[in-house]
Design an enzyme around this catalytic site. Sequence first.
Site, PDB file in Angstrom:
ATOM      1  N   GLY A 190      40.546  16.704  48.744  1.00 31.96           N
ATOM      2  CA  GLY A 190      41.178  15.340  48.060  1.00 31.96           C
ATOM      3  C   GLY A 190      40.612  15.503  46.672  1.00 31.96           C
ATOM      4  N   GLU A 191      40.150  14.407  46.210  1.00 31.95           N
ATOM      5  CA  GLU A 191      39.712  14.329  44.919  1.00 31.95           C
ATOM      6  C   GLU A 191      38.057  13.900  44.964  1.00 31.95           C
ATOM      7  OE1 GLU A 191      40.028  15.642  41.816  1.00 31.95           O
ATOM      8  OE2 GLU A 191      38.140  14.636  41.555  1.00 31.95           O
ATOM      9  N   CYS A 209      36.480  21.842  50.533  1.00 32.98           N
ATOM     10  CA  CYS A 209      37.207  21.553  49.217  1.00 32.98           C
ATOM     11  C   CYS A 209      36.292  20.534  48.438  1.00 32.98           C
ATOM     12  CB  CYS A 209      38.440  21.548  49.074  1.00 32.98           C
ATOM     13  SG  CYS A 209      39.177  22.128  47.848  1.00 32.98           S
ATOM     14  N   ARG A 245      42.792  24.251  44.287  1.00 31.13           N
ATOM     15  CA  ARG A 245      41.989  23.699  43.121  1.00 31.13           C
ATOM     16  C   ARG A 245      40.405  23.676  43.735  1.00 31.13           C
ATOM     17  NH1 ARG A 245      46.322  21.135  43.033  1.00 31.13           N
ATOM     18  NH2 ARG A 245      45.262  18.868  43.810  1.00 31.13           N
ATOM     19  N   HIS A 273      40.844  25.626  52.618  1.00 31.46           N
ATOM     20  CA  HIS A 273      41.185  24.796  53.734  1.00 31.46           C
ATOM     21  C   HIS A 273      41.383  25.395  54.899  1.00 31.46           C
ATOM     22  CE1 HIS A 273      41.607  21.210  51.174  1.00 31.46           C
ATOM     23  NE2 HIS A 273      41.621  22.105  50.217  1.00 31.46           N
ATOM     24  N   GLU A 319      41.996  24.205  57.456  1.00 31.34           N
ATOM     25  CA  GLU A 319      42.856  23.290  58.559  1.00 31.34           C
ATOM     26  C   GLU A 319      44.485  23.584  58.294  1.00 31.34           C
ATOM     27  OE1 GLU A 319      41.288  22.455  56.097  1.00 31.34           O
ATOM     28  OE2 GLU A 319      42.223  20.778  54.911  1.00 31.34           O
TER      29      GLU A 319
HETATM   30  N1  GLN Z   1      39.683  19.673  42.576  1.00 35.16           N
HETATM   31  C1  GLN Z   1      39.299  18.712  43.544  1.00 35.16           C
HETATM   32  C2  GLN Z   1      37.855  17.879  43.301  1.00 35.16           C
HETATM   33  O1  GLN Z   1      37.315  18.415  42.277  1.00 35.16           O
HETATM   34  C3  GLN Z   1      39.248  19.328  44.969  1.00 35.16           C
HETATM   35  C4  GLN Z   1      40.639  19.874  45.543  1.00 35.16           C
HETATM   36  C5  GLN Z   1      40.553  19.699  46.934  1.00 35.16           C
HETATM   37  O2  GLN Z   1      40.055  19.326  47.808  1.00 35.16           O
HETATM   38  N2  GLN Z   1      41.840  20.548  47.466  1.00 35.16           N
HETATM   39  O3  GLN Z   1      37.493  17.292  44.304  1.00 35.16           O
END
Ligand code: GLN
Length: 182
Positions: free
Chosen positions: A35-36, A67, A126, A162, A164
Amino acid sequence: MREHALVLEGLGARVSRVRRPADLGEIDGLVLPGGESSVIDKLSRAFGLQLPIREQIAKGLPVLGTCAGLILLADRMRDGIPGQESFGGLDVTVRRNAFGRQAESFEGELDVVSLGPPSIRAAFIRGPVVDEVGPRAHVLAALPDGRVVGVEQDALMGLSFHPEITGETRFHERFLARAAAA
Ligand code: GLN
């Protein structure tokens, strides 16, 4: 999160969502999904979850972070937004969005020594890279060029990618074995 839940349920686990501190009392392991990371950080503080999650990590709760989840598990972070915090627990320095524009998202093969063959197919979206691995953590997965993309420390596992979404279940099995033992 949905993808993690499907993999875990497929492996026989019961999955619930942590929304408030009391929910942490009901679980044997925690997944911090992608996520972010800056948003998850802010929300976790807004919902009063940051300190309880830190406490559970310190007590040995098994955690799988993918991530953004790896960023949230890292003790040190580069290229976070101003004021961004993590739960911490993994003695590593991660760099957010480390793959740059051209290679922001890609799939690649990884050899993961502790999982044995076959090599795994990993999706990077990312993702962060682990720039430094401190003495308490150890490397679980690296790209062929040596960049570290998976780390473990006691009951904590953090992955840049990921598993999953590529049908790879061995990391979740490893996480569930720890949750069952905890
Ligand atoms: N770029 C995202 C972050 O900084 C991470 C990306 C992801 O979880 N797929 O949180």
